[in-house]
Write a protein that holds these residues in place. Structure first.
Motif, PDB file in Angstrom:
ATOM      1  N   ASP A  93      36.150  40.096  33.908  1.00 18.42           N
ATOM      2  CA  ASP A  93      36.151  38.639  33.770  1.00 18.42           C
ATOM      3  C   ASP A  93      34.786  38.064  34.148  1.00 18.42           C
ATOM      4  N   PRO A  94      34.127  37.310  33.256  1.00 19.64           N
ATOM      5  CA  PRO A  94      32.786  36.769  33.548  1.00 19.64           C
ATOM      6  C   PRO A  94      32.766  35.895  34.793  1.00 19.64           C
ATOM      7  N   TYR A  95      33.787  35.067  34.980  1.00 19.68           N
ATOM      8  CA  TYR A  95      33.811  34.175  36.144  1.00 19.68           C
ATOM      9  C   TYR A  95      33.901  34.990  37.427  1.00 19.68           C
ATOM     10  N   SER A  96      34.729  36.042  37.436  1.00 17.93           N
ATOM     11  CA  SER A  96      34.848  36.879  38.625  1.00 17.93           C
ATOM     12  C   SER A  96      33.536  37.610  38.917  1.00 17.93           C
ATOM     13  N   LEU A  97      32.838  38.029  37.868  1.00 20.80           N
ATOM     14  CA  LEU A  97      31.549  38.695  38.066  1.00 20.80           C
ATOM     15  C   LEU A  97      30.505  37.738  38.638  1.00 20.80           C
ATOM     16  N   ILE A  98      30.542  36.490  38.185  1.00 19.13           N
ATOM     17  CA  ILE A  98      29.613  35.487  38.717  1.00 19.13           C
ATOM     18  C   ILE A  98      29.875  35.276  40.207  1.00 19.13           C
ATOM     19  N   ARG A  99      31.146  35.179  40.570  1.00 15.19           N
ATOM     20  CA  ARG A  99      31.491  34.997  41.982  1.00 15.19           C
ATOM     21  C   ARG A  99      31.048  36.201  42.809  1.00 15.19           C
ATOM     22  N   LEU A 100      31.208  37.410  42.247  1.00 16.51           N
ATOM     23  CA  LEU A 100      30.767  38.610  42.958  1.00 16.51           C
ATOM     24  C   LEU A 100      29.257  38.573  43.174  1.00 16.51           C
ATOM     25  N   ALA A 101      28.512  38.213  42.120  1.00 12.83           N
ATOM     26  CA  ALA A 101      27.053  38.141  42.236  1.00 12.83           C
ATOM     27  C   ALA A 101      26.640  37.123  43.290  1.00 12.83           C
ATOM     28  N   GLN A 102      27.312  35.980  43.306  1.00 14.37           N
ATOM     29  CA  GLN A 102      26.988  34.953  44.301  1.00 14.37           C
ATOM     30  C   GLN A 102      27.270  35.439  45.716  1.00 14.37           C
ATOM     31  N   GLU A 103      28.384  36.163  45.885  1.00 22.63           N
ATOM     32  CA  GLU A 103      28.731  36.661  47.215  1.00 22.63           C
ATOM     33  C   GLU A 103      27.735  37.737  47.667  1.00 22.63           C
ATOM     34  N   ILE A 104      27.286  38.577  46.736  1.00 25.56           N
ATOM     35  CA  ILE A 104      26.289  39.587  47.079  1.00 25.56           C
ATOM     36  C   ILE A 104      25.007  38.932  47.573  1.00 25.56           C
ATOM     37  N   VAL A 105      24.533  37.944  46.809  1.00 32.78           N
ATOM     38  CA  VAL A 105      23.303  37.249  47.202  1.00 32.78           C
ATOM     39  C   VAL A 105      23.477  36.560  48.548  1.00 32.78           C
ATOM     40  N   ARG A 106      24.637  35.932  48.736  1.00 33.09           N
ATOM     41  CA  ARG A 106      24.894  35.206  49.983  1.00 33.09           C
ATOM     42  C   ARG A 106      24.904  36.165  51.186  1.00 33.09           C
ATOM     43  N   ARG A 107      25.580  37.318  51.014  1.00 28.19           N
ATOM     44  CA  ARG A 107      25.670  38.261  52.126  1.00 28.19           C
ATOM     45  C   ARG A 107      24.325  38.921  52.416  1.00 28.19           C
TER      46      ARG A 107
END
Length: 247
Positions: A28-42
């Motif tokens: 899911d593109p939206y789930s991948l975007i959220r994952l990318a954002q969480e990676i950058v944030r962490r």
């Protein structure tokens, strides 16, 4: 954060993500975007420009986003936690930064009065601030759901009012865009005083007819077959202003 720590953080998040039993969720593109954002944030957390905010302080403040808790109350409670002292400006600007992130939304003004009243009530009862935040979080979530439902109802009423207005315009003989009559699968439009009908076909295309009225039994002259309604619209916009035979 050292490089090996960054790699560990990314591996942990990726391993957790691919544990999902749903391939649809993983792709899911939206789930991948959220994952990318969480990676950058962490990964960025170790080099954060916000020096006064550790994990526990941020958890508390994030949970208060949208709850209309006075900034001063949050400041006082956070200053009782381990770490450097914060000012009301520190708290207000960190809240604003959270609100601008993907996961958080701006406070709904429609919920402000009720949230403040509940906060004052619980404060008078000496309820601990994290418990008040949890109570307000539940209230805000229910309130946002109610606001979404009300907005959807308003949208549906506007759509129905627009449909009725277009239907009345069609029946009155005035020019109008494509309009359905009640629940008919057929669409009608009128341009330059000429009436046209679109009828769906079994192969998911559209037959365009020139008709004299919107009666279902009215004789119709087939103009052509089109894949999209927009294609038929282009044809109508040209034919409506050209000489035509007597149908």
């Amino acid at each position: 954060m050292r490089e090996d720590e960054r790699i560990s953080v990314v591996k942990e998040l990726l391993f957790d993500y691919v544990k999902s039993p749903s391939l649809r969720h993983i792709r899911d593109p939206y789930s991948l975007i959220r994952l990318a954002q969480e990676i950058v944030r962490r990964v960025d957390r170790g080099n954060s420009i916000w020096r006064k905010w550790d994990g526990q302080r941020e958890v508390l403040l994030k949970s208060a986003v949208g709850c209309w808790i006075p900034v001063e109350a949050l400041r006082d409670f956070i200053n009782e936690m381990p770490g450097p002292r914060v000012t009301a400006t520190d708290v207000g600007q960190r809240l604003k930064a959270f609100e601008e992130e993907e996961y958080y939304s701006y406070p709904k003004e429609e919920l402000q009065k009720g949230c403040l009243a509940l906060y004052e009530k619980e404060k008078a009862n000496e309820t601990e601030l994290p418990a008040i935040i949890g109570l307000l979080r539940d209230r805000v979530e229910r309130g946002e759901e109610r606001l979404r439902a009300e907005q959807q109802k308003r949208y549906q009423r506007l759509r129905e009012a627009d449909r009725i207005a277009r239907e009345q315009r069609l029946l009155s003989g005035a020019d109008c865009k494509w309009t359905q009559l009640q629940k008919s699968p057929r669409w009608y439009c009128r341009a330059n005083g000429r009436t046209y009908r679109l009828s769906p076909t079994n192969d998911k295309m559209w037959n365009l007819y020139r008709v004299n009225s919107v009666s279902e039994e009215d004789e119709a002259a087939l103009i052509g077959k089109y894949q999209r309604r927009g294609d038929a619209t282009k044809v109508v916009s040209q034919m409506a202003y050209q000489p035509e035979p007597k149908w």
